[in-house]
Design a protein around this motif. Structure first.
Motif, PDB file in Angstrom:
ATOM      1  N   VAL A  93       0.834  -1.206   0.000  1.00  0.00           N
ATOM      2  CA  VAL A  93       0.000   0.000   0.000  1.00  0.00           C
ATOM      3  C   VAL A  93       0.868   1.255   0.000  1.00  0.00           C
ATOM      4  O   VAL A  93       0.662   2.173  -0.814  1.00  0.00           O
ATOM      5  N   VAL A  94       1.852   1.305   0.890  1.00  0.00           N
ATOM      6  CA  VAL A  94       2.704   2.493   0.997  1.00  0.00           C
ATOM      7  C   VAL A  94       3.529   2.686  -0.282  1.00  0.00           C
ATOM      8  O   VAL A  94       3.629   3.800  -0.821  1.00  0.00           O
ATOM      9  N   GLY A  95       4.109   1.596  -0.780  1.00  0.00           N
ATOM     10  CA  GLY A  95       4.954   1.695  -1.977  1.00  0.00           C
ATOM     11  C   GLY A  95       4.175   2.144  -3.199  1.00  0.00           C
ATOM     12  O   GLY A  95       4.615   3.039  -3.941  1.00  0.00           O
ATOM     13  N   ASN A  96       3.001   1.568  -3.412  1.00  0.00           N
ATOM     14  CA  ASN A  96       2.219   1.925  -4.594  1.00  0.00           C
ATOM     15  C   ASN A  96       1.574   3.303  -4.464  1.00  0.00           C
ATOM     16  O   ASN A  96       1.509   4.054  -5.441  1.00  0.00           O
ATOM     17  N   LEU A  97       1.106   3.651  -3.267  1.00  0.00           N
ATOM     18  CA  LEU A  97       0.585   5.004  -3.066  1.00  0.00           C
ATOM     19  C   LEU A  97       1.700   6.041  -3.246  1.00  0.00           C
ATOM     20  O   LEU A  97       1.468   7.116  -3.817  1.00  0.00           O
ATOM     21  N   GLY A  98       2.888   5.694  -2.759  1.00  0.00           N
ATOM     22  CA  GLY A  98       4.024   6.597  -2.934  1.00  0.00           C
ATOM     23  C   GLY A  98       4.375   6.788  -4.399  1.00  0.00           C
ATOM     24  O   GLY A  98       4.671   7.912  -4.833  1.00  0.00           O
ATOM     25  N   MET A  99       4.323   5.700  -5.168  1.00  0.00           N
ATOM     26  CA  MET A  99       4.602   5.796  -6.596  1.00  0.00           C
ATOM     27  C   MET A  99       3.570   6.673  -7.288  1.00  0.00           C
ATOM     28  O   MET A  99       3.904   7.534  -8.115  1.00  0.00           O
ATOM     29  N   MET A 100       2.291   6.476  -6.943  1.00  0.00           N
ATOM     30  CA  MET A 100       1.228   7.282  -7.536  1.00  0.00           C
ATOM     31  C   MET A 100       1.389   8.761  -7.188  1.00  0.00           C
ATOM     32  O   MET A 100       1.242   9.635  -8.045  1.00  0.00           O
ATOM     33  N   LYS A 116      14.056   7.627  -9.782  1.00  0.00           N
ATOM     34  CA  LYS A 116      14.988   7.880  -8.677  1.00  0.00           C
ATOM     35  C   LYS A 116      15.325   9.364  -8.580  1.00  0.00           C
ATOM     36  O   LYS A 116      15.423   9.913  -7.474  1.00  0.00           O
ATOM     37  N   ASP A 117      15.491  10.019  -9.726  1.00  0.00           N
ATOM     38  CA  ASP A 117      15.779  11.460  -9.705  1.00  0.00           C
ATOM     39  C   ASP A 117      14.582  12.242  -9.159  1.00  0.00           C
ATOM     40  O   ASP A 117      14.752  13.193  -8.380  1.00  0.00           O
ATOM     41  N   ALA A 118      13.365  11.825  -9.552  1.00  0.00           N
ATOM     42  CA  ALA A 118      12.162  12.509  -9.057  1.00  0.00           C
ATOM     43  C   ALA A 118      12.025  12.328  -7.546  1.00  0.00           C
ATOM     44  O   ALA A 118      11.663  13.264  -6.824  1.00  0.00           O
ATOM     45  N   LEU A 119      12.325  11.126  -7.068  1.00  0.00           N
ATOM     46  CA  LEU A 119      12.251  10.865  -5.631  1.00  0.00           C
ATOM     47  C   LEU A 119      13.292  11.688  -4.882  1.00  0.00           C
ATOM     48  O   LEU A 119      13.008  12.250  -3.805  1.00  0.00           O
ATOM     49  N   GLN A 120      14.480  11.801  -5.457  1.00  0.00           N
ATOM     50  CA  GLN A 120      15.528  12.599  -4.825  1.00  0.00           C
ATOM     51  C   GLN A 120      15.133  14.073  -4.763  1.00  0.00           C
ATOM     52  O   GLN A 120      15.336  14.741  -3.745  1.00  0.00           O
ATOM     53  N   ARG A 121      14.546  14.582  -5.837  1.00  0.00           N
ATOM     54  CA  ARG A 121      14.092  15.977  -5.836  1.00  0.00           C
ATOM     55  C   ARG A 121      13.005  16.185  -4.791  1.00  0.00           C
ATOM     56  O   ARG A 121      12.993  17.203  -4.081  1.00  0.00           O
ATOM     57  N   LYS A 122      12.100  15.231  -4.688  1.00  0.00           N
ATOM     58  CA  LYS A 122      11.015  15.341  -3.720  1.00  0.00           C
ATOM     59  C   LYS A 122      11.550  15.348  -2.297  1.00  0.00           C
ATOM     60  O   LYS A 122      11.112  16.146  -1.453  1.00  0.00           O
ATOM     61  N   LEU A 123      12.510  14.474  -2.019  1.00  0.00           N
ATOM     62  CA  LEU A 123      13.090  14.400  -0.670  1.00  0.00           C
ATOM     63  C   LEU A 123      13.851  15.675  -0.344  1.00  0.00           C
ATOM     64  O   LEU A 123      13.814  16.163   0.794  1.00  0.00           O
ATOM     65  N   GLN A 124      14.549  16.240  -1.317  1.00  0.00           N
ATOM     66  CA  GLN A 124      15.300  17.474  -1.076  1.00  0.00           C
ATOM     67  C   GLN A 124      14.366  18.636  -0.770  1.00  0.00           C
ATOM     68  O   GLN A 124      14.643  19.470   0.102  1.00  0.00           O
ATOM     69  N   VAL A 125      13.234  18.693  -1.455  1.00  0.00           N
ATOM     70  CA  VAL A 125      12.262  19.750  -1.197  1.00  0.00           C
ATOM     71  C   VAL A 125      11.644  19.608   0.194  1.00  0.00           C
ATOM     72  O   VAL A 125      11.468  20.563   0.925  1.00  0.00           O
ATOM     73  N   ASP A 126      11.347  18.346   0.575  1.00  0.00           N
ATOM     74  CA  ASP A 126      10.751  18.110   1.882  1.00  0.00           C
ATOM     75  C   ASP A 126      11.714  18.417   3.018  1.00  0.00           C
ATOM     76  O   ASP A 126      11.328  18.930   4.073  1.00  0.00           O
ATOM     77  N   THR A 174       2.741  14.368  -8.627  1.00  0.00           N
ATOM     78  CA  THR A 174       3.262  15.671  -8.179  1.00  0.00           C
ATOM     79  C   THR A 174       4.504  16.128  -8.932  1.00  0.00           C
ATOM     80  O   THR A 174       4.886  17.297  -8.814  1.00  0.00           O
ATOM     81  N   ASP A 175       5.145  15.246  -9.679  1.00  0.00           N
ATOM     82  CA  ASP A 175       6.353  15.633 -10.419  1.00  0.00           C
ATOM     83  C   ASP A 175       6.009  15.802 -11.895  1.00  0.00           C
ATOM     84  O   ASP A 175       5.703  14.830 -12.581  1.00  0.00           O
ATOM     85  N   SER A 176       6.099  17.021 -12.384  1.00  0.00           N
ATOM     86  CA  SER A 176       5.696  17.315 -13.769  1.00  0.00           C
ATOM     87  C   SER A 176       6.580  16.602 -14.785  1.00  0.00           C
ATOM     88  O   SER A 176       6.147  16.355 -15.914  1.00  0.00           O
ATOM     89  N   ARG A 177       7.820  16.263 -14.408  1.00  0.00           N
ATOM     90  CA  ARG A 177       8.720  15.586 -15.345  1.00  0.00           C
ATOM     91  C   ARG A 177       8.302  14.140 -15.589  1.00  0.00           C
ATOM     92  O   ARG A 177       8.803  13.498 -16.515  1.00  0.00           O
ATOM     93  N   LEU A 178       7.397  13.633 -14.751  1.00  0.00           N
ATOM     94  CA  LEU A 178       6.919  12.257 -14.920  1.00  0.00           C
ATOM     95  C   LEU A 178       5.533  12.218 -15.559  1.00  0.00           C
ATOM     96  O   LEU A 178       4.888  11.175 -15.556  1.00  0.00           O
ATOM     97  N   HIS A 179       5.087  13.357 -16.084  1.00  0.00           N
ATOM     98  CA  HIS A 179       3.771  13.402 -16.719  1.00  0.00           C
ATOM     99  C   HIS A 179       3.895  12.984 -18.184  1.00  0.00           C
ATOM    100  O   HIS A 179       3.839  13.800 -19.105  1.00  0.00           O
ATOM    101  N   SER A 180       4.095  11.692 -18.375  1.00  0.00           N
ATOM    102  CA  SER A 180       4.209  11.110 -19.715  1.00  0.00           C
ATOM    103  C   SER A 180       3.410   9.819 -19.737  1.00  0.00           C
ATOM    104  O   SER A 180       3.046   9.283 -18.678  1.00  0.00           O
ATOM    105  N   PRO A 181       3.101   9.290 -20.927  1.00  0.00           N
ATOM    106  CA  PRO A 181       2.293   8.068 -20.995  1.00  0.00           C
ATOM    107  C   PRO A 181       2.866   6.903 -20.188  1.00  0.00           C
ATOM    108  O   PRO A 181       2.122   6.188 -19.515  1.00  0.00           O
ATOM    109  N   MET A 182       4.197   6.726 -20.230  1.00  0.00           N
ATOM    110  CA  MET A 182       4.787   5.597 -19.521  1.00  0.00           C
ATOM    111  C   MET A 182       4.484   5.665 -18.029  1.00  0.00           C
ATOM    112  O   MET A 182       4.114   4.666 -17.402  1.00  0.00           O
ATOM    113  N   TYR A 183       4.619   6.845 -17.450  1.00  0.00           N
ATOM    114  CA  TYR A 183       4.398   6.979 -16.018  1.00  0.00           C
ATOM    115  C   TYR A 183       2.918   7.046 -15.669  1.00  0.00           C
ATOM    116  O   TYR A 183       2.520   6.693 -14.558  1.00  0.00           O
TER     117      TYR A 183
END
Length: 319
Positions: free
Chosen positions: A46-53, A305-315, A58-67
């Motif tokens: 639950v945590v992993g999949n909700l986190g992925m969603m 991984k880059d998106a997660l790193q950016r998110k963690l740095q902002v938080d 929230t990351d505009s760089r992941l707004h593509s069909p694959m993601y």
């Protein structure tokens, strides 16, 4: 003869109003340990999949069909895991391991809907990778938002059709006595074993429908990735080859585990039995795979991984 047919032949039977999910009751000394292990796996799912969603949303760089497809995959993983796992957790600690007849119908219905939808969604993801790597000039015009939504809707529609046919195929049969399901959820093969009628036709229907919803998407996936590998081999840029292979490798690993276990249970002839090996295999595609998917896609995907790193740095440092 099945236990149900024997009960019908003896004339000593009553209509089934509930089923007993035996699950892993053969191991009474391990119930608390198994409860803890599966609770941890479910929490990680639950945590992993909700986190992925959330990360994709929230990351505009992941707004593509694959993601987008990956976020839908995470949603499906949560759904069909939640259809099965909570009841399993309750049964580990409860003395009453029953589920009502209607509850069994509902559980099977929603399980088949989501696992079938995931099968076709994985084919859509493979097609997306084919278009991105083999037809890059046409990618943006073909894989539009509308196309992506249509593919997801089609996956769910096919899941609904297969669920209606599979559930109707099982519960059109009479259940008139034996009600101990040698499984941890209401799955089709162990339910057919309890029916008070000849299940030969129902088994053929199960085999045909299961073959269609697994082998057809699998054929699309294998064809897509075969063409992708050829295209990757022709790339001149080493960095481009590495990025394409990294993305496709994560997809292919998740697909191999999913289809391998599903085919073992439903498509191959011996999948109609309900022994311990079938339960162990079922654990992979109902409980383990939904947990693994976000880790497979994140650990092998540089953009995630880059998106997660950016998110963690902002938080950590919102300055």
């Amino acid at each position: 003869m099945t236990p149900g047919e024997l009960a019908l032949a003896s004339g000593n039977y009553t209509p089934v109003t509930q089923f007993i999910l035996l699950g892993f009751s053969k191991y009474p000394d391990l119930q608390e340990l198994l409860f803890g292990a599966y609770l941890l796996i479910y929490a990680m799912t639950v945590v992993g999949n909700l986190g992925m969603m959330a990360l994709i949303l929230t990351d505009s760089r992941l707004h593509s069909p694959m993601y987008f497809f990956l976020s839908v995959l995470s949603f499906l993983d949560i759904c069909y895991s939640s259809v099965v796992t909570p009841k399993l957790l309750v049964n580990f600690l409860a003395s009453d391991k029953s589920i009502s007849f209607k509850g069994c119908v509902v559980q099977l219905t929603f399980f088949v809907v989501h696992i079938t939808a995931e099968s076709f969604l994985l084919a859509s993801m493979a097609y997306d990778r084919f278009m991105a790597i083999c037809r890059p000039l046409h990618y943006s015009s073909v894989m539009t938002t509308g196309t992506c939504l249509q593919l997801v809707a089609a996956s769910y529609a096919l899941g609904g059709v297969n669920s209606a046919l599979q559930t109707g195929n099982v519960f059109a049969l009479p259940f008139c006595g034996p009600n101990q399901v040698t499984h941890y959820f209401c799955d089709i093969p162990p339910l057919l074993h309890l029916a008070c009628a000849d299940t030969a036709t129902a088994r053929v229907v199960l085999y045909i429908l299961s073959s269609l919803v697994t082998l057809v998407p699998a054929a699309v996936i294998l064809t897509s990735y075969s063409l992708v590998l050829v295209a990757i081999g022709r790339m001149r840029s080493a960095a481009g080859r590495e990025k394409a292979l990294s993305t496709c490798a994560s997809h292919f690993l998740a697909i191999t585990i999913f289809y391998g276990t599903v085919v073992f249970t439903y498509v191959q002839p011996h999948g109609f039995t309900s022994d311990t090996s079938d339960q162990v295999v079922s654990v992979f595609y109902t409980i383990v795979i939904p947990m693994l998917n976000p880790f497979i896609y994140s650990l092998r995907n540089k953009e995630v991984k880059d998106a997660l790193q950016r998110k963690l740095q902002v938080d950590i440092c919102p300055c």
